[in-house]
Design an enzyme around this catalytic site. Structure first.
Site, mmCIF file in Angstrom:
data_model
loop_
_atom_site.group_PDB
_atom_site.id
_atom_site.type_symbol
_atom_site.label_atom_id
_atom_site.label_comp_id
_atom_site.label_asym_id
_atom_site.label_seq_id
_atom_site.Cartn_x
_atom_site.Cartn_y
_atom_site.Cartn_z
ATOM 1 N N GLY A 97 0.742 -1.105 -0.134
ATOM 2 C CA GLY A 97 0.107 0.076 0.116
ATOM 3 C C GLY A 97 0.818 1.148 0.057
ATOM 4 O O GLY A 97 1.994 1.121 0.173
ATOM 5 N N GLU A 98 0.124 2.452 -0.256
ATOM 6 C CA GLU A 98 1.132 3.488 -0.070
ATOM 7 C C GLU A 98 0.173 4.703 0.647
ATOM 8 O O GLU A 98 -1.335 4.948 0.567
ATOM 9 C CB GLU A 98 1.160 4.092 -1.694
ATOM 10 C CG GLU A 98 1.884 5.353 -1.467
ATOM 11 C CD GLU A 98 2.633 5.612 -3.148
ATOM 12 O OE1 GLU A 98 3.037 6.920 -3.122
ATOM 13 O OE2 GLU A 98 1.899 4.986 -3.955
ATOM 14 N N GLY A 99 0.686 5.304 1.592
ATOM 15 C CA GLY A 99 0.171 6.621 2.409
ATOM 16 C C GLY A 99 0.714 7.802 2.151
ATOM 17 O O GLY A 99 1.723 7.967 1.499
ATOM 18 N N GLY A 100 0.607 8.799 3.280
ATOM 19 C CA GLY A 100 1.241 10.125 3.176
ATOM 20 C C GLY A 100 2.840 9.911 3.498
ATOM 21 O O GLY A 100 3.501 10.644 2.927
ATOM 22 N N LYS A 103 5.437 4.498 0.748
ATOM 23 C CA LYS A 103 4.946 3.080 0.445
ATOM 24 C C LYS A 103 5.434 1.888 1.463
ATOM 25 O O LYS A 103 6.300 2.094 2.357
ATOM 26 C CB LYS A 103 5.824 2.714 -1.060
ATOM 27 C CG LYS A 103 5.217 3.368 -2.050
ATOM 28 C CD LYS A 103 5.897 2.840 -3.534
ATOM 29 C CE LYS A 103 5.414 3.945 -4.585
ATOM 30 N NZ LYS A 103 5.899 3.133 -5.926
ATOM 31 N N LYS A 128 7.648 0.088 5.985
ATOM 32 C CA LYS A 128 7.216 1.390 5.683
ATOM 33 C C LYS A 128 8.507 2.293 5.428
ATOM 34 O O LYS A 128 9.251 2.521 6.251
ATOM 35 C CB LYS A 128 6.257 2.014 6.538
ATOM 36 C CG LYS A 128 5.663 3.228 6.174
ATOM 37 C CD LYS A 128 5.069 3.902 7.142
ATOM 38 C CE LYS A 128 3.599 3.253 7.790
ATOM 39 N NZ LYS A 128 2.946 3.981 8.731
ATOM 40 N N ASP A 225 -6.043 10.189 15.642
ATOM 41 C CA ASP A 225 -6.452 9.874 14.064
ATOM 42 C C ASP A 225 -6.877 8.584 13.934
ATOM 43 O O ASP A 225 -6.542 7.870 13.066
ATOM 44 C CB ASP A 225 -5.253 10.042 13.171
ATOM 45 C CG ASP A 225 -5.413 10.387 11.677
ATOM 46 O OD1 ASP A 225 -6.388 10.830 11.570
ATOM 47 O OD2 ASP A 225 -4.587 10.187 10.800
#
Length: 413
Positions: A97-100, A103, A128, A225
């Site tokens: 996956g990929e976030g802010g 990857k 990560k 969050d």
């Protein structure tokens, strides 16, 4: 395993000298991880010291239901070369996956030594890797290590180690086979089937226990969050909270709140926090209420593709939650026939309590756990009284239910 506190301090000093641009960008807006419909608030995070403590309240499925907070992180320190080997040179096919932050890659390590191993041998981990252009940067990475690296609880994702070699920032986590709750709620296809009511309750209870542990520790931790994409699921659908980059210690010295720059995710952040910057422990409870509402309705907290009055799920759903006769209009069509209407009403009432505009009137997470456990017990009792052939794998679908699901998919996702 090695203590990483002094190593982190040295790296931060080195990083600040080497990359002032990275430091300057730490308070910029944090990008969404998986949905263009979920806006991010601006971010700033700070690491703090902990007091050791032990608090109970874990998942019944786990052998060790007790959580711990250590004085300092005790994590394995990897070299960049080791994690490059573990992920097969960060090949695209290993991307999970990929976030802010960057990857996330699938990797393999030896179960005993935690050293890199051959593919499909040892245990799988999630690695990560910070994107150099990420707006989150070093401060959020350090917060993740300082918080999650010191916490052990069945309903929190385990941080196993990290690397800060050659100014490369990486984090190594336990692998969560079922991915995020967000994917199971809002994505459709052969991989993602609608979650049955009983499984939704199980996931909610696990996530609630994780938050309750954070809030009841000797120095309260505000997660800041809480949302569906930060709830990860293992192979047995046990829920674990992830991503502690925004975590912050709660108030002390008799204060009711801390004042800080507003951060988090639009749609989940508590209204008093967004409007004033005053952060309460019960600001997390509001976020939990939003996720509980998403579980009940099968709709995202925010979705501009919906009709105007339904874009903000909380605003639209609040009147329906408080009216027994209208609640069925809100329930996810994929749950047709799965739940006891009385249990659904209790869940709706709990949602309203969590979403109360006054943080003092919201329940504690301990109270939320107790309420959800009662709802789950009543649901199990009902299933035990029903004939075995009344459902298939806990799912009872009807043409109307399928239609409702299809409609909600086109409107709400």
């Amino acid at each position: 395993m090695g203590n990483c506190a002094s190593a982190i301090d040295a790296f931060v000093q080195r990083g600040n000298r080497a990359s002032p641009a990275a430091t300057a960008g730490m308070s910029a807006s944090r990008r969404t991880s998986s949905s263009a419909t979920t806006g991010k608030l601006s971010t700033l995070s700070s690491a703090s010291t902990f007091m050791p403590s032990t608090v109970s309240g874990g998942d019944d499925d786990d052998d060790d239901p007790v959580g711990q907070i250590l004085e300092s992180p005790n994590l394995k320190i990897y070299t960049f070369a080791e994690l490059k080997s573990a992920t097969r040179n960060f090949r695209p096919e290993t991307v999970l996956g990929e976030g802010g932050f960057g990857k996330v890659y699938k990797g393999w390590v030896d179960e005993k030594t935690m050293n890199p191993s051959k593919a499909s041998t040892g245990v799988m981990v999630a690695v990560k890797k910070l994107n150099p252009e990420s707006v989150q940067g070093m401060e959020q990475w350090q917060s993740e290590v300082n918080f999650l690296g010191r916490i052990s609880h069945p309903n929190l994702v385990r941080l196993l180690g990290y690397s800060m070699d050659d100014n490369e920032l990486l984090l190594v986590y336990e692998f969560m086979a079922k991915g995020s709750l967000e994917n199971h709620l809002f994505r459709r296809g052969a991989v993602y089937e609608p979650l049955p009511w009983s499984l939704r309750l199980k996931i909610l209870i696990g996530a609630a226990r994780g938050l309750a542990f954070l809030h009841s520790s000797e120095r309260q931790i505000i997660y800041r969050d809480f949302k569906a994409s930060n709830i990860l699921l293992d192979s047995h659908f046990n829920a674990k909270l992830s991503d502690f980059g925004l975590a912050k210690h709660g108030p002390d010295g008799g204060e009711s709140h801390v004042t800080t720059r507003v951060m988090g995710t639009y749609g989940y952040a508590a209204p008093e926090y967004v409007s004033t910057g005053h952060l309460y422990v019960k600001s997390d409870v509001y976020g939990f209420g939003v996720v509980l509402l998403e579980m009940i309705s099968g709709l995202r907290a925010l979705d501009p593709s919906r009709e105007r009055e339904k874009v903000n799920l909380v605003n639209w759903a609040r009147p329906l939650l408080s009216d027994r006769r209208k609640l069925s209009q809100l329930m996810d069509g994929g749950l047709e026939g799965q739940y006891n209407p009385k249990a659904a009403l209790l869940a709706a009432q709990l949602t309203l309590r969590c979403l109360n505009g006054d943080p003092k009137r919201r329940p504690s997470m301990k109270e939320v756990v107790e309420a959800l456990e009662k709802i789950e017990s009543s649901a199990k009792g009902r299933m035990a009284r029903e004939p075995r052939n009344s459902s298939r794998r806990g799912l009872v679908q009807s043409p109307r239910g399928d239609s409702a699901r299809n409609n909600s998919s086109s409107r709400g996702r």
